[in-house]
Design a protein around this motif. Structure first.
Motif, PDB file in Angstrom:
ATOM      1  N   ASN A 157       0.841  -1.178   0.000  1.00  0.00           N
ATOM      2  CA  ASN A 157       0.000   0.000   0.000  1.00  0.00           C
ATOM      3  C   ASN A 157       0.885   1.238   0.000  1.00  0.00           C
ATOM      4  OD1 ASN A 157      -1.614   2.209   0.826  1.00  0.00           O
ATOM      5  ND2 ASN A 157      -3.071   0.813   1.758  1.00  0.00           N
ATOM      6  N   PHE A 158       0.910   1.972  -1.127  1.00  0.00           N
ATOM      7  CA  PHE A 158       1.847   3.072  -1.256  1.00  0.00           C
ATOM      8  C   PHE A 158       1.539   4.214  -0.294  1.00  0.00           C
ATOM      9  CE2 PHE A 158      -1.539   4.416  -4.135  1.00  0.00           C
ATOM     10  CZ  PHE A 158      -1.677   5.755  -3.811  1.00  0.00           C
ATOM     11  N   TRP A 159       0.291   4.245   0.234  1.00  0.00           N
ATOM     12  CA  TRP A 159      -0.034   5.322   1.169  1.00  0.00           C
ATOM     13  C   TRP A 159       0.452   4.976   2.578  1.00  0.00           C
ATOM     14  CZ3 TRP A 159      -0.812  10.177   0.983  1.00  0.00           C
ATOM     15  CH2 TRP A 159      -1.297  10.855   2.093  1.00  0.00           C
ATOM     16  N   HIS A 215      -4.713 -11.990   3.006  1.00  0.00           N
ATOM     17  CA  HIS A 215      -5.345 -11.160   1.981  1.00  0.00           C
ATOM     18  C   HIS A 215      -4.318 -10.239   1.312  1.00  0.00           C
ATOM     19  CE1 HIS A 215      -8.350  -8.701  -0.032  1.00  0.00           C
ATOM     20  NE2 HIS A 215      -7.806  -7.631   0.502  1.00  0.00           N
ATOM     21  N   SER A 216      -3.403  -9.668   2.107  1.00  0.00           N
ATOM     22  CA  SER A 216      -2.369  -8.796   1.541  1.00  0.00           C
ATOM     23  C   SER A 216      -1.486  -9.563   0.566  1.00  0.00           C
ATOM     24  CB  SER A 216      -1.513  -8.196   2.653  1.00  0.00           C
ATOM     25  OG  SER A 216      -2.272  -7.388   3.510  1.00  0.00           O
ATOM     26  N   GLN A 264       8.368 -13.341   4.770  1.00  0.00           N
ATOM     27  CA  GLN A 264       7.383 -12.437   4.168  1.00  0.00           C
ATOM     28  C   GLN A 264       6.152 -12.342   5.056  1.00  0.00           C
ATOM     29  OE1 GLN A 264       7.299 -10.592   1.401  1.00  0.00           O
ATOM     30  NE2 GLN A 264       8.503 -11.512  -0.235  1.00  0.00           N
ATOM     31  N   TRP A 265       5.690 -13.489   5.511  1.00  0.00           N
ATOM     32  CA  TRP A 265       4.489 -13.538   6.361  1.00  0.00           C
ATOM     33  C   TRP A 265       4.722 -12.759   7.652  1.00  0.00           C
ATOM     34  CZ3 TRP A 265      -0.376 -15.547   5.647  1.00  0.00           C
ATOM     35  CH2 TRP A 265      -1.197 -15.604   6.774  1.00  0.00           C
ATOM     36  N   TYR A 316      -2.198 -12.333  -0.937  1.00  0.00           N
ATOM     37  CA  TYR A 316      -3.069 -12.719  -2.055  1.00  0.00           C
ATOM     38  C   TYR A 316      -3.121 -11.574  -3.067  1.00  0.00           C
ATOM     39  CZ  TYR A 316      -7.393 -14.433  -4.333  1.00  0.00           C
ATOM     40  OH  TYR A 316      -8.336 -14.870  -5.227  1.00  0.00           O
ATOM     41  N   SER A 317      -3.249 -10.345  -2.555  1.00  0.00           N
ATOM     42  CA  SER A 317      -3.289  -9.176  -3.436  1.00  0.00           C
ATOM     43  C   SER A 317      -1.993  -9.053  -4.227  1.00  0.00           C
ATOM     44  CB  SER A 317      -3.505  -7.899  -2.615  1.00  0.00           C
ATOM     45  OG  SER A 317      -4.697  -7.950  -1.878  1.00  0.00           O
ATOM     46  N   TYR A 318      -0.861  -9.184  -3.542  1.00  0.00           N
ATOM     47  CA  TYR A 318       0.427  -9.072  -4.230  1.00  0.00           C
ATOM     48  C   TYR A 318       0.590 -10.179  -5.273  1.00  0.00           C
ATOM     49  CZ  TYR A 318       1.409  -6.289  -0.023  1.00  0.00           C
ATOM     50  OH  TYR A 318       1.350  -5.386   1.003  1.00  0.00           O
ATOM     51  N   ALA A 319       0.175 -11.390  -4.915  1.00  0.00           N
ATOM     52  CA  ALA A 319       0.369 -12.533  -5.817  1.00  0.00           C
ATOM     53  C   ALA A 319      -0.466 -12.400  -7.082  1.00  0.00           C
ATOM     54  CB  ALA A 319       0.027 -13.834  -5.101  1.00  0.00           C
TER      55      ALA A 319
END
Length: 662
Positions: free
Chosen positions: A24-26, A522-523, A380-381, A525-528
C-alpha cells in the motif's frame, strides 16, 4: 574500518527479495535512499501536469496506468503521492471486493485513506480538506460555529443549495468531524458503517449509507463542495486480484463513467493495471466505458544507466562503511555483469533487483542457490503480519464484507470445497457478507459475517436467516459477530436465540489475532494476483501461494479457523526445555520458538550474516519486544542443536559471522 568483502559477508543482502514487494503506497513510506529519481520521471511529470489541470478547471480526469509485472507501477504511485502531496489529497483503493459492492467499497477506502495524516501535518487529509472548504467561505467561520451544529448545517446548505445527498445528515456528520470527541464516529458513518441509534443520534442524523447508490451520492456530495479545495486522487490498484477481472474492470469504469456523466468535480482517477490484463479484456469492454479515459500511460523498461543507478542506490549504504571508497558505484557488481544479464540494455526494476541479489549471493557463497522458499515465505508472512498488527487495532476498521471476503480466500487456500458467495436472495444487503461451502461430510454450510452495530439491521438479518432456514437449503448456519446481539426485549435478540443458540447453528466471536491472520493472507493474495510477490526467486501465482501457506503452516494459529473446524491447532511445545521460559514471559511477547524460527529463516535465505547484524535485525523485526539477551540465547540454542554454526568462533562476538552447517 572493515573492507567491502567483510561488510557484504556480514550484512543483509542489499537486494533483499522481501523488498521487491510494493504494498500500500499510502501506508508504507518509500525510502528516499533507495529511490532513483530518473526512473519514470517523464510519467511522473505528465501526471503532475494532468493534476494541475484538474486543480485549475476542476474538471475530473482519468488516467489508465499500464505496465508489466514488476515494472514499478505501485512505486510510481508512491512517488506521485510523495512528490505531489501538497497538490492533492490521495486515496488508495485495492480493488479486492465483489463487483456488486464496488461503490460502497470505494467510498470506504476513500475515507480510510483520507484519515491518514500526511508527512509534516498534524491533522488528517480529511480534516485539512474540510477546513480548507470552510475557510474559503469565511476565515473565522470555524471558530464562530464551534458547538453550534445547527449554524454549521445552515451555513453549508446555504453555500451548497443543490446536489448534496441528504444535506441535513451529510453536513451534520461533516460538523462532527470538527469535534475531536466525534471525529472517529463521523468517519465510521462516512465509511458506511451501520451505526446503532445511540451513536447516530450523537452525529445528529438517523440516515445511513446502505446501498451502492447511497455511496455514489456521498462521493458526489464530496465533489460538489470540493471546488474550493485541492483535488482528490482516486488510485485504483491491484485490479488483477479479482477472480473475474473483466467484471471488476467494468465496475470501476462504470464508476468512472458516473464521475464524468454527472460532472463530478475535482477528482483525478488513476486506474493501475498489468498490461496483459488490459490487453486481454480491452476488446470485451464497451467503448462507452473506455471513452472517458483521458490519458493512457505505459511504463517503459529501465535503461542500462538506470539499472546502474538502481544497483548503486542499494549498494551505497555498504560503500559508506568502507574507508577507501570503491572505484565503481556498483562494486562488487561490474559493467560486465550488466552486459551479460541485460544484453538488450533494458529491464524492469524487479528483474534488475533479482539479478543484483543473485550476484551478491554469488559473491558471498561462490554460487547462485535458490533461497529456501518456505523460509523466504515465512519471513514475508512475519513482516506482513507485524505491519497488520500495527495498522489494525480494532475489528471495526474492516467492513463485514471485507472480512467475509478474507475468510473465503483463506478457506480456499486450505482447500475447502465449493465455496461461493451469497446465501441470500439477490438484492439482500447481507449478500456481500455471506458465502457457503461444503464440509468434509458434504454438508452445505452457510456463513454470515455481520459486525455492524445497528440492532435494527441485525433484526432484519435474523428475519432473513429465519426465512433461509425454512427453505432447508443449508444444513448449518454460522454467524460471525463480535458486536452485541441486544437483549431479551429485542425482536432481533429473540430470533437470534431461536436460530443461533440452537444446534447445529452456531455463533462465533472472532478475536483480533484471527483478523490479523486473515488480513495478512489477503495482503499476500493481493500481491500474488498482481505478480507483485517475490518468494526467493519465485513469483508465485495464487495456486503456489496457497501451497506455500499450507507448507509453511502460517494459518494454523488462527482461532477462528479452528472454531470453524477448518484446522486443528497443535498446542504442544516443540522444545520441552523451553516450557519454563514460556511460563516466565508475558503471553503477548513473541515466544522463543518464533525468535528461533525467524533467526533460522534469515540465515537460510542470507547464507552468511554477521552475528551483530542478525541480532539487530531480529530486535527490529519484533519491535524490541524481546531483549538482546533473549535473542543471543536463541542463537546459542540453534548453535548447540547444530542448526547454524559460527564461521570464526575465535573472533569477538560482534565480529563473528554465522552460516548454515556444511
Amino acid at each position: 574500518m572493515r573492507d567491502l568483502e567483510t561488510i557484504i559477508q556480514q550484512s543483509i543482502n542489499p537486494f533483499d527479495t522481501v523488498s521487491f514487494k510494493q504494498g500500500n503506497f499510502w501506508e508504507e513510506d518509500q525510502s528516499e535512499s533507495l529511490t532513483v529519481n530518473s526512473i519514470h520521471q517523464d510519467e511522473l511529470k505528465l501526471i503532475a501536469r494532468i493534476l494541475a489541470q484538474v486543480a485549475k478547471d476542476k474538471n475530473s480526469r482519468t488516467i489508465l496506468l499500464k505496465g508489466d509485472s514488476g515494472s514499478g507501477k505501485t512505486h510510481l504511485l508512491g512517488q506521485i503521492k510523495k512528490k505531489l502531496s501538497n497538490k492533492a489529497f490521495f486515496t488508495h483503493i485495492i480493488a479486492s471486493i465483489q463487483n456488486d459492492y464496488i461503490f460502497q467499497y470505494t467510498l470506504r477506502k476513500t475515507i480510510e485513506s483520507l484519515m491518514f495524516i500526511p508527512e509534516g501535518e498534524k491533522e488528517s487529509q480529511l480534516l485539512l480538506w474540510l477546513k480548507n472548504i470552510i475557510n474559503q467561505q469565511d476565515q473565522g467561520l470555524l471558530q464562530k460555529i464551534q458547538g453550534q451544529r445547527k449554524a454549521f448545517v445552515g451555513n453549508m446548505k446555504a453555500a451548497y443549495p443543490t446536489g448534496i445527498w441528504k444535506p441535513n445528515a451529510f453536513f451534520s456528520v461533516l460538523y462532527a468531524l470538527t469535534q475531536p470527541e466525534l471525529y472517529y464516529l463521523a468517519c465510521e458513518w462516512l465509511k458506511g458503517d451501520d451505526l446503532d441509534d445511540k451513536d447516530a443520534k450523537l452525529l445528529g442524523t438517523k440516515e445511513r449509507i446502505k446501498t451502492e447508490q447511497n455511496a455514489i451520492d456521498v462521493l458526489a456530495s464530496f465533489s460538489r463542495i470540493s471546488g474550493s479545495t485541492l483535488p482528490i486522487v482516486l488510485c485504483f490498484d491491484e485490479i488483477d486480484i479479482s477472480n473475474n477481472r473483466k467484471d471488476l474492470l467494468e465496475s470501476i469504469l462504470k464508476l468512472n463513467m458516473i464521475i464524468k456523466t454527472q460532472k463530478l468535480k475535482d477528482f483525478l482517477v488513476i486506474i493501475s493495471v498489468i498490461t496483459d490484463t488490459w490487453q486481454s479484456y480491452e476488446g470485451l469492454i464497451e467503448s462507452s466505458l473506455k471513452s472517458p479515459i483521458n490519458q493512457n500511460i505505459s511504463l517503459k523498461p529501465l535503461t542500462s544507466e538506470q539499472i546502474k543507478l538502481l544497483w548503486s542506490s542499494r549498494l551505497n549504504a555498504l560503500h559508506q562503511q568502507v574507508k577507501l571508497k570503491p572505484k565503481s558505484n556498483i562494486a562488487p557488481l561490474t559493467e560486465q555483469d550488466l552486459r551479460y544479464y541485460f544484453p538488450s540494455g533494458k529491464a524492469n526494476p524487479r528483474s534488475a533487483l533479482k539479478v543484483g541479489h543473485q550476484l551478491i549471493q554469488k559473491y558471498k557463497t561462490g554460487q547462485i542457490i535458490d533461497p529456501d522458499p518456505i523460509a523466504s515465505f515465512q519471513l514475508q508472512w512475519q513482516e506482513e503480519i507485524t505491519k497488520n498488527k500495527t495498522n489494525i487495532t480494532q475489528i471495526s476498521q474492516l467492513s463485514s464484507a471485507e472480512l467475509a471476503n478474507m475468510l473465503k480466500q483463506v478457506m480456499e487456500a486450505l482447500q475447502v470445497n465449493s465455496i461461493e458467495f451469497n446465501i441470500f436472495k439477490k438484492g439482500n444487503s447481507s449478500a456481500v457478507r455471506s458465502f457457503h461451502y461444503l464440509d468434509n461430510n458434504g454438508k452445505r454450510i452457510g456463513v454470515i459475517w455481520y459486525d455492524q452495530s445497528n440492532l435494527g439491521s441485525f433484526c432484519t438479518l435474523m428475519k432473513s436467516c429465519k426465512n433461509l432456514l425454512s427453505q432447508e437449503a443449508y444444513q448449518q448456519l454460522i454467524l460471525i459477530r463480535s458486536q452485541t446481539v441486544g437483549n431479551p426485549k429485542n425482536k432481533g435478540y429473540q430470533l437470534y436465540q431461536q436460530i443461533f443458540q440452537t444446534d447445529p447453528n452456531r455463533h462465533l466471536i472472532p478475536n483480533l489475532e484471527s483478523i490479523h491472520i486473515l488480513a495478512t493472507y489477503h495482503s499476500l493474495y493481493s500481491y500474488a494476483t498482481n505478480k507483485n510477490l517475490t518468494v526467493g526467486y519465485e513469483t508465485p501465482d495464487i495456486t503456489r501461494l496457497q501451497e506455500l501457506c499450507r507448507q509453511a503452516k502460517v494459518l494454523e494459529n488462527c482461532d477462528l479457523l479452528e472454531e470453524l473446524n477448518i484446522i486443528q491447532k497443535d498446542n504442544e511445545s516443540s522444545d520441552d526445555d523451553d516450557q519454563d521460559y514460556h511460563q516466565e514471559h508475558d503471553d503477548n511477547k513473541p515466544d522463543r520458538e518464533k525468535i528461533k524460527e525467524f533467526l533460522l529463516n534469515l540465515i537460510k535465505i542470507q547464507f552468511f550474516m554477521g552475528r551483530k547484524m542478525l541480532i539487530e535485525r531480529t530486535l527490529s523485526q519484533f519491535n524490541k519486544e524481546v531483549s538482546e539477551e533473549e535473542v543471543d540465547r536463541a542463537i546459542k540454542t540453534l548453535i548447540e542443536k547444530q542448526q547454524i554454526r559460527i564461521v570464526n568462533p575465535q573472533a569477538k562476538p560482534e565480529e563473528q559471522s554465522i552460516c548454515l552447517p556444511t
